[in-house]
Motif scaffolding. Structure first.
Motif, PDB file in Angstrom:
ATOM      1  N   THR A 249      52.039  77.289 -18.535  1.00 59.35           N
ATOM      2  CA  THR A 249      53.165  78.117 -18.931  1.00 59.35           C
ATOM      3  C   THR A 249      53.748  77.557 -20.221  1.00 59.35           C
ATOM      4  OG1 THR A 249      54.683  76.842 -17.555  1.00 59.35           O
ATOM      5  CG2 THR A 249      53.695  78.799 -16.580  1.00 59.35           C
TER       6      THR A 249
ATOM      7  N   ASP B  31      54.166  80.511  -9.645  1.00 57.03           N
ATOM      8  CA  ASP B  31      52.747  80.620  -9.951  1.00 57.03           C
ATOM      9  C   ASP B  31      52.490  81.349 -11.265  1.00 57.03           C
ATOM     10  OD1 ASP B  31      51.824  79.340  -7.557  1.00 57.03           O
ATOM     11  OD2 ASP B  31      52.163  81.220  -6.465  1.00 57.03           O
TER      12      ASP B  31
ATOM     13  N   GLN C 123      46.494  86.259 -17.846  1.00 56.58           N
ATOM     14  CA  GLN C 123      47.901  86.129 -17.486  1.00 56.58           C
ATOM     15  C   GLN C 123      48.143  86.582 -16.052  1.00 56.58           C
ATOM     16  OE1 GLN C 123      50.683  85.019 -19.437  1.00 56.58           O
ATOM     17  NE2 GLN C 123      51.709  85.121 -17.427  1.00 56.58           N
TER      18      GLN C 123
ATOM     19  N   TYR D 256      46.125  81.550 -16.523  1.00 54.05           N
ATOM     20  CA  TYR D 256      45.123  80.864 -15.732  1.00 54.05           C
ATOM     21  C   TYR D 256      43.824  80.775 -16.507  1.00 54.05           C
ATOM     22  CZ  TYR D 256      48.031  80.774 -11.592  1.00 54.05           C
ATOM     23  OH  TYR D 256      49.032  80.510 -10.686  1.00 54.05           O
TER      24      TYR D 256
ATOM     25  N   GLY E  75      41.552  82.577 -20.876  1.00 56.24           N
ATOM     26  CA  GLY E  75      42.727  82.673 -20.041  1.00 56.24           C
ATOM     27  C   GLY E  75      43.059  84.097 -19.647  1.00 56.24           C
TER      28      GLY E  75
ATOM     29  N   ARG F 103      46.132  76.113 -14.990  1.00 55.23           N
ATOM     30  CA  ARG F 103      47.123  77.071 -15.453  1.00 55.23           C
ATOM     31  C   ARG F 103      48.126  76.398 -16.373  1.00 55.23           C
ATOM     32  NH1 ARG F 103      50.144  78.115  -9.599  1.00 55.23           N
ATOM     33  NH2 ARG F 103      51.271  76.115  -9.493  1.00 55.23           N
TER      34      ARG F 103
ATOM     35  N   TRP G 212      39.825  75.868 -11.970  1.00 54.49           N
ATOM     36  CA  TRP G 212      40.898  76.737 -12.438  1.00 54.49           C
ATOM     37  C   TRP G 212      42.102  75.867 -12.769  1.00 54.49           C
ATOM     38  CZ3 TRP G 212      40.447  81.789 -13.596  1.00 54.49           C
ATOM     39  CH2 TRP G 212      39.381  82.508 -13.026  1.00 54.49           C
TER      40      TRP G 212
ATOM     41  N   ARG H 134      49.400  71.717 -19.189  1.00 58.25           N
ATOM     42  CA  ARG H 134      48.411  72.386 -18.374  1.00 58.25           C
ATOM     43  C   ARG H 134      48.273  71.683 -17.027  1.00 58.25           C
ATOM     44  NH1 ARG H 134      43.100  74.437 -21.405  1.00 58.25           N
ATOM     45  NH2 ARG H 134      44.845  75.343 -22.589  1.00 58.25           N
TER      46      ARG H 134
ATOM     47  N   ALA I 266      51.748  82.059 -14.827  1.00 52.31           N
ATOM     48  CA  ALA I 266      51.115  81.207 -15.827  1.00 52.31           C
ATOM     49  C   ALA I 266      49.922  81.949 -16.414  1.00 52.31           C
ATOM     50  CB  ALA I 266      50.648  79.888 -15.211  1.00 52.31           C
TER      51      ALA I 266
END
Length: 123
Positions: free
Chosen positions: A40, A90, A118, A94, A116, A38, A36, A45, A92
């Motif tokens: 933003t 947190d 959200q 993912y 992905g 993430r 995993w 990344r 982001a």
């Protein structure tokens, strides 16, 4: 090639929990390490967590240790990320990712990515 579909994202208040799922196609899921990551807007990344082929080894970024738990169910071709004690940072998109044979602990070495999901954590 394995195809990945994430689900389970959403909006949650700080301190809450979410469980992300990643469903993989095909019968070779157990041959892939899963991760995993993430991202933003405006940021690179970031690696979050990874799990080895059989699930015997797991890895976590320092920022999520003690709060997130990765697991996999090879019979269901699914990997999960249980996220507890969520923080606004947190927030982001993912991504679920796969790599044949090895378990990357970085953001560079995965071969296949999902679309992905959200995750938004409000104060």
């Amino acid at each position: 090639q394995v195809q990945l579909v994430e689900s389970g994202g959403g909006l949650v208040q700080a301190g809450g929990s979410l469980r992300l799922s990643c469903a993989a196609s095909g019968r070779t899921f157990s041959s892939y390490a899963m991760g995993w990551l993430r991202q933003t807007p405006g940021k690179e990344r970031e690696f979050v967590s990874a799990i080895s082929l059989s699930g015997s080894n797991t890895y976590y970024a320092d920022s999520v240790k003690g709060r997130f738990t990765i697991s996999r169910d090879n019979a269901k071709n699914t990997v999960y990320l249980q996220m507890n004690s969520l923080k606004p940072e947190d927030t982001a998109v993912y991504f679920c990712a796969a790599r044949w044979g090895v378990t990357p602990r970085n953001r560079y070495d995965y071969d296949t990515w999902g679309q992905g999901t959200q995750v938004t954590v409000s104060s």
